[in-house]
Design an enzyme around this catalytic site. Structure first.
Site, PDB file in Angstrom:
ATOM      1  N   ASP A  15      73.090  -7.664   7.134  1.00 35.63           N
ATOM      2  CA  ASP A  15      73.276  -6.446   8.609  1.00 35.63           C
ATOM      3  C   ASP A  15      72.681  -5.723   8.923  1.00 35.63           C
ATOM      4  OD1 ASP A  15      75.598  -8.130   8.031  1.00 35.63           O
ATOM      5  OD2 ASP A  15      77.702  -7.079   8.814  1.00 35.63           O
ATOM      6  N   LYS A 113      78.105 -14.499  10.050  1.00 39.55           N
ATOM      7  CA  LYS A 113      79.927 -14.304   9.808  1.00 39.55           C
ATOM      8  C   LYS A 113      80.634 -13.001  10.931  1.00 39.55           C
ATOM      9  CE  LYS A 113      78.518 -10.514   7.286  1.00 39.55           C
ATOM     10  NZ  LYS A 113      79.205  -8.932   8.006  1.00 39.55           N
ATOM     11  N   CYS A 158      80.078  -3.909   4.413  1.00 36.25           N
ATOM     12  CA  CYS A 158      79.527  -5.113   4.083  1.00 36.25           C
ATOM     13  C   CYS A 158      78.901  -5.627   2.618  1.00 36.25           C
ATOM     14  CB  CYS A 158      78.345  -5.852   5.141  1.00 36.25           C
ATOM     15  SG  CYS A 158      79.965  -6.026   6.492  1.00 36.25           S
TER      16      CYS A 158
HETATM   17  C1  VGL Z   1      80.290  -3.965   8.898  1.00 34.83           C
HETATM   18  C2  VGL Z   1      82.105  -2.663  10.119  1.00 34.83           C
HETATM   19  C3  VGL Z   1      81.994  -4.398  10.892  1.00 34.83           C
HETATM   20  C4  VGL Z   1      79.019  -3.909   7.781  1.00 34.83           C
HETATM   21  C5  VGL Z   1      80.350  -4.889  10.019  1.00 34.83           C
HETATM   22  O1  VGL Z   1      77.964  -4.440   8.690  1.00 34.83           O
HETATM   23  O2  VGL Z   1      79.488  -2.653   7.115  1.00 34.83           O
HETATM   24  N1  VGL Z   1      81.124  -3.261   9.177  1.00 34.83           N
HETATM   25  N2  VGL Z   1      81.732  -5.293  10.966  1.00 34.83           N
END
Ligand code: VGL
Ligand code: ZN
Length: 208
Positions: A15, A113, A158
């Site tokens: 991410d 995702k 994540c």
């Molecule tokens: C994430 C919160 C919501 C992450 C993704 O990538 O850690 N955290 N969506």
């Protein structure tokens, strides 16, 4: 300690998207600092996989989808407790795009995702019900990739869930701290370190 990634090793980049970097909707402090580190690390791996948080508008993890709720509160969902977030990583938006300086050309696979409206997904392997697979484990097994090195955003969400699931699924999991940054919400980073240690996730500062 010097670690030399081999043919069965994979760099899993979690991410590294605009919304998790300074100026983004769910900015992680110093989040963009991971970009040059990850670019350097990725050159040493024969296999690189990216994940991309990829929510439809009105996703159930967004506080705006729950009238009367505010970001960073926790609510009960059919699959368990869920932290509510500011709207972020909406499919096709600039915020959902990878950081412009992240080197993505060598990635073999991009796992998206969090695209199901009713369920969030922190882990690269399972949705937050911890049962619905993303397909990544099957991909790694078919490709003979057995050791997963993890970097990205955020350490305590994540990256943490992905590392623990990698270990539970029988892969060797190694978190590279220099390539990660955390949200650190209400003790979440301490929880993440303890959880990863309990599951046998290795933690290294860098590859040396
Ligand atoms: C994430 C919160 C919501 C992450 C993704 O990538 O850690 N955290 N969506
Ligand atoms: Zn998300």
């Amino acid at each position: 300690m010097q670690i030399r990634p081999g043919d069965n090793d994979l760099l899993l980049i979690i991410d590294v998207q605009n919304d998790f970097c300074p100026g983004g909707a769910l900015a992680v402090a110093d989040g963009d600092a991971v970009v040059p580190v990850i670019n350097r690390l990725a050159e040493r791996f024969a296999h690189v996989v990216l994940t991309q948080d990829w929510h439809p508008q009105g996703h159930s993890s967004f506080a705006t989808s729950h009238p009367g709720s505010a970001p960073f509160e926790t609510i009960s969902m059919p699959y368990g407790r869920q932290t509510l977030w500011p709207d972020h990583c909406v499919q096709g938006s600039t915020g959902a795009a990878f950081h412009p300086r992240l080197e993505t050309k060598r990635a073999e696979l991009v796992i998206r995702k969090g695209f199901r409206p009713e369920i969030d997904s922190y882990s690269a392997f399972y949705e937050n019900d911890r049962r619905t697979p993303t397909g990544l484990a099957g991909y790694l097994r078919e490709r003979g990739l057995r050791r997963v090195f993890l970097v990205g955003l955020a350490t305590d969400y994540c990256v943490y869930y992905s590392a623990v699931d990698a270990g539970r699924l029988g892969f060797d999991a190694v978190l590279i701290e220099a390539g990660c940054r955390a949200i650190d919400l209400a003790g979440s980073l301490a929880t993440a370190w303890a959880g990863m240690a309990a599951e046998g996730v290795q933690r290294v500062n860098d590859l040396g």
